[in-house]
Scaffold this active site. Sequence first.
Site, PDB file in Angstrom:
ATOM      1  N   SER A  49       1.002  -1.314   0.038  1.00 23.57           N
ATOM      2  CA  SER A  49       0.141   0.041  -0.045  1.00 23.57           C
ATOM      3  C   SER A  49       0.813   1.237  -0.048  1.00 23.57           C
ATOM      4  O   SER A  49       0.321   2.517  -0.249  1.00 23.57           O
ATOM      5  CB  SER A  49      -1.028  -0.115   1.135  1.00 23.57           C
ATOM      6  N   HIS A  94      -5.251  -3.706  -2.768  1.00 25.47           N
ATOM      7  CA  HIS A  94      -5.099  -2.710  -3.746  1.00 25.47           C
ATOM      8  C   HIS A  94      -4.766  -3.408  -5.028  1.00 25.47           C
ATOM      9  O   HIS A  94      -4.554  -2.613  -6.001  1.00 25.47           O
ATOM     10  CB  HIS A  94      -4.011  -2.027  -3.332  1.00 25.47           C
ATOM     11  N   LYS A 113     -12.378  -0.108  -1.949  1.00 27.20           N
ATOM     12  CA  LYS A 113     -11.379   0.648  -2.749  1.00 27.20           C
ATOM     13  C   LYS A 113     -11.709   0.691  -4.179  1.00 27.20           C
ATOM     14  O   LYS A 113     -12.340   1.377  -4.538  1.00 27.20           O
ATOM     15  CB  LYS A 113      -9.851  -0.114  -2.503  1.00 27.20           C
TER      16      LYS A 113
END
Length: 394
Positions: free
Chosen positions: A185, A213, A244
Amino acid sequence: MPAEAPDPLDALTTDLAALDAAGLRRRRRILASPCAPAATLADGSTRVAFCSNDYLGLASDPALIDAARAGAARWGVGSGAAHLVSGHTVAHDALEARLAAFTGFDAALCFTTGYMANIGVMPALVGRGDAVFADRLNHASLVDGALLSRADLHRYPHGDVDALARQLTASSAPRKLIVSDGVFSMDGDIAPLPRLLELAETHKAWLLVDDAHGFGVLGPQGRGSLAHFGLRSPRLIYMGTLGKAAGVAGAFVAARADVIDWLLNKARSYIFTTGAPPLLADTLLAAVDLIEQGDARRAHLSALIQRLRNGLTLRRWHLMPSTTPIQPLVIGDNHEALAVARALDEAGLWVPAIRPPTVPKGSARLRITLSAAHTIEQVDRLVSTLRRLEGGAP
């Protein structure tokens, strides 16, 4: 006579002052607009935001807003109980089945956040006398999950598969768990997952991949980091977050059916918490469809990443080697990173300064995150401003 202990109230004041002096104190900004590149703050001022993890630009997508409205009309706004009591609806069940199929696993289990997923999964799989092997740059939730498990924790240097192999070979633990981010990240690089899986197979270990991610961004149709490398194995446990690239909220764990059944019975952060509102499950079902159909979004995002990297050829600051939407620009000094972030802010650009302990000492950086909702013009504006600032830096 022993010295009187300091008053904790006074100590807090002193400790906060020390954070200020070190350039490490954190403060929130108050947003007055939906998540999008065009951000309005509480004071009415505007910024172009390069700081969210909304990689595909879905957080404010009209299709998801419509799905949320329809979900609220059907289900109300709360689940009312834990999943194992009465809080598990057909919407939750359909979402878990869809996520399992989308990521190529037998089954999936949804959690309210990625943090809760990681602190639930790890203690359910290993305990005292077992061993966890973790990349040193793993997310805090993986570190905390390992500590809560009470297994022996072995941390290997970032991406150093040879060091991990030596640790695994030396371990006599009955159960072994390798844990790694899929995409890191703060650095934006992708873990060496094929080699990690080889080691898991050799040493009969689990491999837990936190793909917060990578899900929605990497792999065919955004199926994630494992699909990016074409990996499949009964030893894989996959965690993806849904706030996300998916644009909503929550997380899921996907694995073989018996692993998911075990987690349903043993993961405390699943068992002992109220289920997420079912309207979110309906919204996420629509989000997975958009991810699957999102090749054009991912192509635009890839073009933005390349344009940023081609434009930011700097003398002192440097971009880390990342092909993902996370593009860290390393400044080094905490105070200088804060000063650059402030200068960008004055220019109408919102890029956060990331400092220790989130990143190693001496590597304070701007964490630039790109979204498919950004335009080429917005990225060019960021590039030209950073080049001007670096040229005027001492």
